[in-house]
Scaffold this active site. Sequence first.
Site, PDB file in Angstrom:
ATOM      1  N   THR A 142       1.959  -2.903  -1.752  1.00  0.00           N
ATOM      2  CA  THR A 142       1.692  -3.914  -0.719  1.00  0.00           C
ATOM      3  C   THR A 142       1.353  -5.275  -1.339  1.00  0.00           C
ATOM      4  N   THR A 175      -5.954   0.740  -3.524  1.00  0.00           N
ATOM      5  CA  THR A 175      -7.008   1.749  -3.707  1.00  0.00           C
ATOM      6  C   THR A 175      -7.150   2.074  -5.197  1.00  0.00           C
ATOM      7  N   LEU A 251       5.557   7.704  -1.279  1.00  0.00           N
ATOM      8  CA  LEU A 251       4.818   7.649  -0.002  1.00  0.00           C
ATOM      9  C   LEU A 251       5.020   8.931   0.792  1.00  0.00           C
ATOM     10  N   GLN A 291     -19.162  19.371  32.913  1.00  0.00           N
ATOM     11  CA  GLN A 291     -17.700  19.456  32.839  1.00  0.00           C
ATOM     12  C   GLN A 291     -17.075  18.296  32.058  1.00  0.00           C
ATOM     13  N   GLU A 375      -0.348   3.635   4.293  1.00  0.00           N
ATOM     14  CA  GLU A 375       0.746   4.616   4.106  1.00  0.00           C
ATOM     15  C   GLU A 375       1.760   4.553   5.247  1.00  0.00           C
TER      16      GLU A 375
HETATM   17  P1  TGC Z   1      15.426   1.700   4.184  1.00  0.00           P
HETATM   18  O1  TGC Z   1      16.721   0.933   4.064  1.00  0.00           O
HETATM   19  O2  TGC Z   1      15.171   2.516   5.386  1.00  0.00           O
HETATM   20  O3  TGC Z   1      15.287   2.653   2.892  1.00  0.00           O
HETATM   21  C1  TGC Z   1      15.542   2.200   1.565  1.00  0.00           C
HETATM   22  C2  TGC Z   1      15.907   3.439   0.745  1.00  0.00           C
HETATM   23  O4  TGC Z   1      14.789   4.330   0.685  1.00  0.00           O
HETATM   24  C3  TGC Z   1      15.112   5.605   1.282  1.00  0.00           C
HETATM   25  N1  TGC Z   1      13.927   6.040   2.025  1.00  0.00           N
HETATM   26  C4  TGC Z   1      13.092   7.000   1.621  1.00  0.00           C
HETATM   27  N2  TGC Z   1      13.126   7.823   0.569  1.00  0.00           N
HETATM   28  C5  TGC Z   1      12.119   8.713   0.434  1.00  0.00           C
HETATM   29  N3  TGC Z   1      11.080   8.795   1.294  1.00  0.00           N
HETATM   30  C6  TGC Z   1      11.022   7.981   2.369  1.00  0.00           C
HETATM   31  N4  TGC Z   1       9.984   8.052   3.212  1.00  0.00           N
HETATM   32  C7  TGC Z   1      12.050   7.037   2.574  1.00  0.00           C
HETATM   33  N5  TGC Z   1      12.287   6.088   3.509  1.00  0.00           N
HETATM   34  C8  TGC Z   1      13.437   5.486   3.169  1.00  0.00           C
HETATM   35  C9  TGC Z   1      16.305   5.326   2.161  1.00  0.00           C
HETATM   36  O5  TGC Z   1      17.095   6.491   2.334  1.00  0.00           O
HETATM   37  C10 TGC Z   1      17.053   4.261   1.370  1.00  0.00           C
HETATM   38  O6  TGC Z   1      17.720   4.906   0.295  1.00  0.00           O
HETATM   39  P2  TGC Z   1      19.115   4.328  -0.295  1.00  0.00           P
HETATM   40  O7  TGC Z   1      19.606   5.376  -1.228  1.00  0.00           O
HETATM   41  O8  TGC Z   1      19.987   4.102   0.902  1.00  0.00           O
HETATM   42  O9  TGC Z   1      18.749   3.049  -0.987  1.00  0.00           O
HETATM   43  O10 TGC Z   1      14.258   0.657   3.925  1.00  0.00           O
HETATM   44  P3  TGC Z   1      13.672  -0.490   4.846  1.00  0.00           P
HETATM   45  O11 TGC Z   1      13.413  -1.676   3.966  1.00  0.00           O
HETATM   46  O12 TGC Z   1      14.532  -0.665   6.065  1.00  0.00           O
HETATM   47  O13 TGC Z   1      12.223   0.071   5.246  1.00  0.00           O
HETATM   48  C11 TGC Z   1      12.034   1.127   6.026  1.00  0.00           C
HETATM   49  C12 TGC Z   1      10.523   1.303   6.352  1.00  0.00           C
HETATM   50  C13 TGC Z   1      10.014   0.224   7.285  1.00  0.00           C
HETATM   51  C14 TGC Z   1      10.432   2.649   7.046  1.00  0.00           C
HETATM   52  C15 TGC Z   1       9.706   1.305   5.024  1.00  0.00           C
HETATM   53  O14 TGC Z   1       9.718   0.066   4.442  1.00  0.00           O
HETATM   54  C16 TGC Z   1       8.284   1.750   5.203  1.00  0.00           C
HETATM   55  O15 TGC Z   1       7.989   2.948   5.164  1.00  0.00           O
HETATM   56  N6  TGC Z   1       7.298   0.801   5.387  1.00  0.00           N
HETATM   57  C17 TGC Z   1       5.881   1.127   5.371  1.00  0.00           C
HETATM   58  C18 TGC Z   1       5.266   0.677   4.081  1.00  0.00           C
HETATM   59  C19 TGC Z   1       4.177   1.578   3.609  1.00  0.00           C
HETATM   60  O16 TGC Z   1       4.046   2.719   4.021  1.00  0.00           O
HETATM   61  N7  TGC Z   1       3.390   1.114   2.647  1.00  0.00           N
HETATM   62  C20 TGC Z   1       2.383   1.933   2.061  1.00  0.00           C
HETATM   63  C21 TGC Z   1       1.817   1.305   0.800  1.00  0.00           C
HETATM   64  S1  TGC Z   1       0.911   2.428  -0.222  1.00  0.00           S
HETATM   65  C22 TGC Z   1      -0.479   2.783   0.640  1.00  0.00           C
HETATM   66  O17 TGC Z   1      -0.688   2.432   1.739  1.00  0.00           O
HETATM   67  C23 TGC Z   1      -1.452   3.617  -0.071  1.00  0.00           C
HETATM   68  S2  TGC Z   1      -2.865   4.007   0.802  1.00  0.00           S
HETATM   69  C24 TGC Z   1      -3.515   4.985  -0.385  1.00  0.00           C
HETATM   70  C25 TGC Z   1      -4.654   5.767  -0.068  1.00  0.00           C
HETATM   71  O18 TGC Z   1      -5.763   5.237  -0.248  1.00  0.00           O
HETATM   72  O19 TGC Z   1      -4.490   6.966   0.275  1.00  0.00           O
HETATM   73  P1  FAD Z   2       1.512  -5.642   8.767  1.00  0.00           P
HETATM   74  O1  FAD Z   2       2.730  -5.086   8.142  1.00  0.00           O
HETATM   75  O2  FAD Z   2       1.313  -7.113   8.736  1.00  0.00           O
HETATM   76  O3  FAD Z   2       1.457  -5.135  10.268  1.00  0.00           O
HETATM   77  C1  FAD Z   2       0.601  -5.726  11.248  1.00  0.00           C
HETATM   78  C2  FAD Z   2       0.910  -5.088  12.606  1.00  0.00           C
HETATM   79  O4  FAD Z   2       2.295  -5.333  12.954  1.00  0.00           O
HETATM   80  C3  FAD Z   2       0.747  -3.570  12.594  1.00  0.00           C
HETATM   81  O5  FAD Z   2       0.251  -3.148  13.842  1.00  0.00           O
HETATM   82  C4  FAD Z   2       2.177  -3.065  12.417  1.00  0.00           C
HETATM   83  O6  FAD Z   2       2.379  -1.756  12.928  1.00  0.00           O
HETATM   84  C5  FAD Z   2       2.946  -4.108  13.213  1.00  0.00           C
HETATM   85  N1  FAD Z   2       4.362  -4.198  12.785  1.00  0.00           N
HETATM   86  C6  FAD Z   2       4.839  -4.571  11.570  1.00  0.00           C
HETATM   87  N2  FAD Z   2       6.180  -4.495  11.551  1.00  0.00           N
HETATM   88  C7  FAD Z   2       6.561  -4.055  12.789  1.00  0.00           C
HETATM   89  C8  FAD Z   2       7.822  -3.744  13.398  1.00  0.00           C
HETATM   90  N3  FAD Z   2       8.979  -3.860  12.729  1.00  0.00           N
HETATM   91  N4  FAD Z   2       7.821  -3.327  14.677  1.00  0.00           N
HETATM   92  C9  FAD Z   2       6.661  -3.165  15.366  1.00  0.00           C
HETATM   93  N5  FAD Z   2       5.442  -3.450  14.850  1.00  0.00           N
HETATM   94  C10 FAD Z   2       5.402  -3.875  13.572  1.00  0.00           C
HETATM   95  N6  FAD Z   2      -1.128  -0.466  -0.259  1.00  0.00           N
HETATM   96  C11 FAD Z   2      -0.694  -0.124  -1.510  1.00  0.00           C
HETATM   97  O7  FAD Z   2       0.371  -0.523  -1.947  1.00  0.00           O
HETATM   98  N7  FAD Z   2      -1.482   0.660  -2.308  1.00  0.00           N
HETATM   99  C12 FAD Z   2      -2.683   1.125  -1.922  1.00  0.00           C
HETATM  100  O8  FAD Z   2      -3.343   1.848  -2.674  1.00  0.00           O
HETATM  101  C13 FAD Z   2      -3.164   0.768  -0.624  1.00  0.00           C
HETATM  102  N8  FAD Z   2      -4.402   1.156  -0.223  1.00  0.00           N
HETATM  103  C14 FAD Z   2      -4.902   0.693   0.975  1.00  0.00           C
HETATM  104  C15 FAD Z   2      -6.242   0.928   1.296  1.00  0.00           C
HETATM  105  C16 FAD Z   2      -6.773   0.421   2.485  1.00  0.00           C
HETATM  106  C17 FAD Z   2      -8.223   0.645   2.790  1.00  0.00           C
HETATM  107  C18 FAD Z   2      -5.941  -0.282   3.389  1.00  0.00           C
HETATM  108  C19 FAD Z   2      -6.493  -0.796   4.683  1.00  0.00           C
HETATM  109  C20 FAD Z   2      -4.623  -0.550   3.057  1.00  0.00           C
HETATM  110  C21 FAD Z   2      -4.084  -0.077   1.846  1.00  0.00           C
HETATM  111  N9  FAD Z   2      -2.783  -0.396   1.448  1.00  0.00           N
HETATM  112  C22 FAD Z   2      -2.330  -0.040   0.192  1.00  0.00           C
HETATM  113  C23 FAD Z   2      -1.977  -1.294   2.262  1.00  0.00           C
HETATM  114  C24 FAD Z   2      -1.303  -0.628   3.454  1.00  0.00           C
HETATM  115  O9  FAD Z   2      -0.251   0.191   3.061  1.00  0.00           O
HETATM  116  C25 FAD Z   2      -0.834  -1.736   4.402  1.00  0.00           C
HETATM  117  O10 FAD Z   2      -1.991  -2.306   4.974  1.00  0.00           O
HETATM  118  C26 FAD Z   2       0.095  -1.211   5.484  1.00  0.00           C
HETATM  119  O11 FAD Z   2       1.340  -0.807   4.927  1.00  0.00           O
HETATM  120  C27 FAD Z   2       0.341  -2.234   6.598  1.00  0.00           C
HETATM  121  O12 FAD Z   2       0.611  -3.493   6.097  1.00  0.00           O
HETATM  122  P2  FAD Z   2      -0.200  -4.792   6.649  1.00  0.00           P
HETATM  123  O13 FAD Z   2      -1.631  -4.471   6.619  1.00  0.00           O
HETATM  124  O14 FAD Z   2       0.293  -5.952   5.873  1.00  0.00           O
HETATM  125  O15 FAD Z   2       0.219  -4.911   8.165  1.00  0.00           O
END
Ligand code: TGC
Ligand code: FAD
Length: 396
Positions: A142, A175, A251, A291, A375
Site C-alpha cells: 500500500t 504492519t 494476499l 427477548q 487485505e
Molecule cells: P487484476 O487485473 O484483476 O489482476 C492482476 C493479476 O493478478 C491476478 N490476481 C490474483 N492472483 C492471485 N490471488 C489473487 N487474489 C488475485 N487477484 C488477481 C490476476 O489473475 C491477474 O493475473 P495475470 O496473469 O492476468 O496478470 O488486477 P486489478 O489491478 O484490476 O486489481 C484487482 C483488485 C482490485 C481486486 C486488486 O487490486 C485488489 O485485491 N485490491 C485490494 C488491495 C489489497 O488487498 N491490499 C492489501 C495490502 S496488504 C495488507 O493489507 C496487509 S494487512 C496485514 C495484517 O496486518 O494482517
Molecule cells: P481506499 O482504497 O482509498 O478506499 C477508501 C474507500 O473507497 C473504501 O471504502 C473502499 O472500499 C472504497 N473504494 C475504493 N475503490 C473502490 C471501487 N473501485 N469501488 C467501490 N468502492 C471503492 N498494507 C500493506 O501493504 N501492508 C500492510 O502490512 C498493511 N497493514 C495495515 C494495517 C492497518 C492497521 C491498516 C488499517 C491498513 C494496513 N494496510 C497494509 C493497508 C490496507 O491494505 C489498505 O488500507 C486497504 O487496502 C485500503 O486502502 P485505503 O486505506 O487506501 O482505502
Amino acid sequence: MPGAYAGFTHFTDYMALEGLLTDEERMVREAAREFVNAEVLPIIEGHAQGQTFPSALIPKMGELGFFGPTLPEKYGCAGLSSVAYGLLMYELERGDSGLRSFASVQGSLVMYPIFTYGSEAQKDHWLPKLASGQAIGCFGLTEPDFGSNPGGMLTRAERIGGGKWRINGTKMWITNGTVADVAVVWARTEEGIRGFLVEKGTKGFSAPEMHGKWSLRASNTAELVLEDVIVEEDASLLPGAKGLKGPLGCLTQARYGIAWGVLGAADACYQCALDYSKSRIQFGKPIGAFQLQQEKLAWMVTELTKSQLLALQLGRLKDQDKATPAQVSMAKMNNVNASLEITRRARTILGANGILDDYPVMRHMANLESVYTYEGTHDIHTLIVGQEVTGLAAYE
Ligand code: TGC
Ligand code: FAD
C-alpha cells in the site's frame, strides 16, 4: 483490573464441527489456546492501552511453530494443513487481532513470497530465521495514494548495472514495519511489478512508526521510506514474482487466515456477552431472559456458526489445492463483516461495561474496523465476488 475477564474457555461449537477435525488440527488448536490463555490474555489490555506490541511473546510463538506453519519442515516450519493453520489464527485473534496480524504478515506475506518466489539462497537465508522469530518481516504494498488499487503504485525500482537495483518510493500502513529485519517491497520496474527484499539498516531505507490509531493498538504500523536505496539483485530481487499477481497471490494466503482469525475475536465477544446476560440482573431478571437480548445472542451464534462452516469448507478446498481467490474473498468479506457485527451486538449487551477494558469486547470491536479495511476492503471483496458471478469487473 484491565483484562480481568477471562471467561473464554472453549470453541463455540453449535454444529459439532469438532467431529470434522483431525487429531492434529485439534492438537494445534489446544496448544494455541493454552498459549493465549496463559501468555496473552493477562497482558493484552495493557499493551492495547499503551499502544505497544507484546514483542516478548515472539520467541515463544516461534518455538511453538506459529510462523509459516504450512511451509515445509526443511525450513524449520511445521508442514501443517490449512485447517490447522486456520484454527491457530482463530485462537491467536481470540487473544487480539494484533497478535494474529503479526503472525499473518510473518507467515503469509513474508515467508510465503520468499518460499514461493524466492531463490534457494534467499529461502535458506531467511525462512529458518523467520520461522523461529529470530527475524521479523513486513510487507509493503500500500502507498499513500494507492490502497485498493495497488496496480497504480508509484514506488519504482531500476537496474543500475553491476547486479544492483535502485529503489525509490513510500509505502504506508505497513504492519511490523518499524520492527522488521526485512521488508518485502513491491515496486514498478520496466519489467512490470517486482518484489524486493530490503534489509533493515540499508542506506536510504527508514520505517517511521505511525501513531494515533484507535484500532489495532497492540500492533506496530509504519511507513516505509525508500530514498535511493541500492540493493544487490541476488540477495534482494524475488526471481519468481512478475506482475501484480505476485503480491496478490500473497494476499490470497493472508485473507484465508483472516477469514478464520476474526471468528476468534467474535467467539470471545459472543461468550463474554452470553455469560454477562446470565449474571446481569435488571427488572428482577437476568437480562438474558429478555427477548430482545436473546434475539441478539441467537443472531450472534448463528452468524458465528455459518462463518465457521464457510471457513472450514474453504480450508478443506485449500488443502486439495482447489480454493479460488474469489472463494477466499467471499470468506474474508462475510466472516469479517459477521464478526464485526457480533462484536457490536456484544458491546450493547454489556451496557456501559461494554466500553471498559475489564472486558475484551470494545478492543476486539475496534480492531475489526481495521480488519474490515485491510487485505482488501469489504467493498473490494464484494466486487471480486460480483465479478466472479457476472463476469464483469466493476473496478476497471
Ligand atoms: P487484476 O487485473 O484483476 O489482476 C492482476 C493479476 O493478478 C491476478 N490476481 C490474483 N492472483 C492471485 N490471488 C489473487 N487474489 C488475485 N487477484 C488477481 C490476476 O489473475 C491477474 O493475473 P495475470 O496473469 O492476468 O496478470 O488486477 P486489478 O489491478 O484490476 O486489481 C484487482 C483488485 C482490485 C481486486 C486488486 O487490486 C485488489 O485485491 N485490491 C485490494 C488491495 C489489497 O488487498 N491490499 C492489501 C495490502 S496488504 C495488507 O493489507 C496487509 S494487512 C496485514 C495484517 O496486518 O494482517
Ligand atoms: P481506499 O482504497 O482509498 O478506499 C477508501 C474507500 O473507497 C473504501 O471504502 C473502499 O472500499 C472504497 N473504494 C475504493 N475503490 C473502490 C471501487 N473501485 N469501488 C467501490 N468502492 C471503492 N498494507 C500493506 O501493504 N501492508 C500492510 O502490512 C498493511 N497493514 C495495515 C494495517 C492497518 C492497521 C491498516 C488499517 C491498513 C494496513 N494496510 C497494509 C493497508 C490496507 O491494505 C489498505 O488500507 C486497504 O487496502 C485500503 O486502502 P485505503 O486505506 O487506501 O482505502
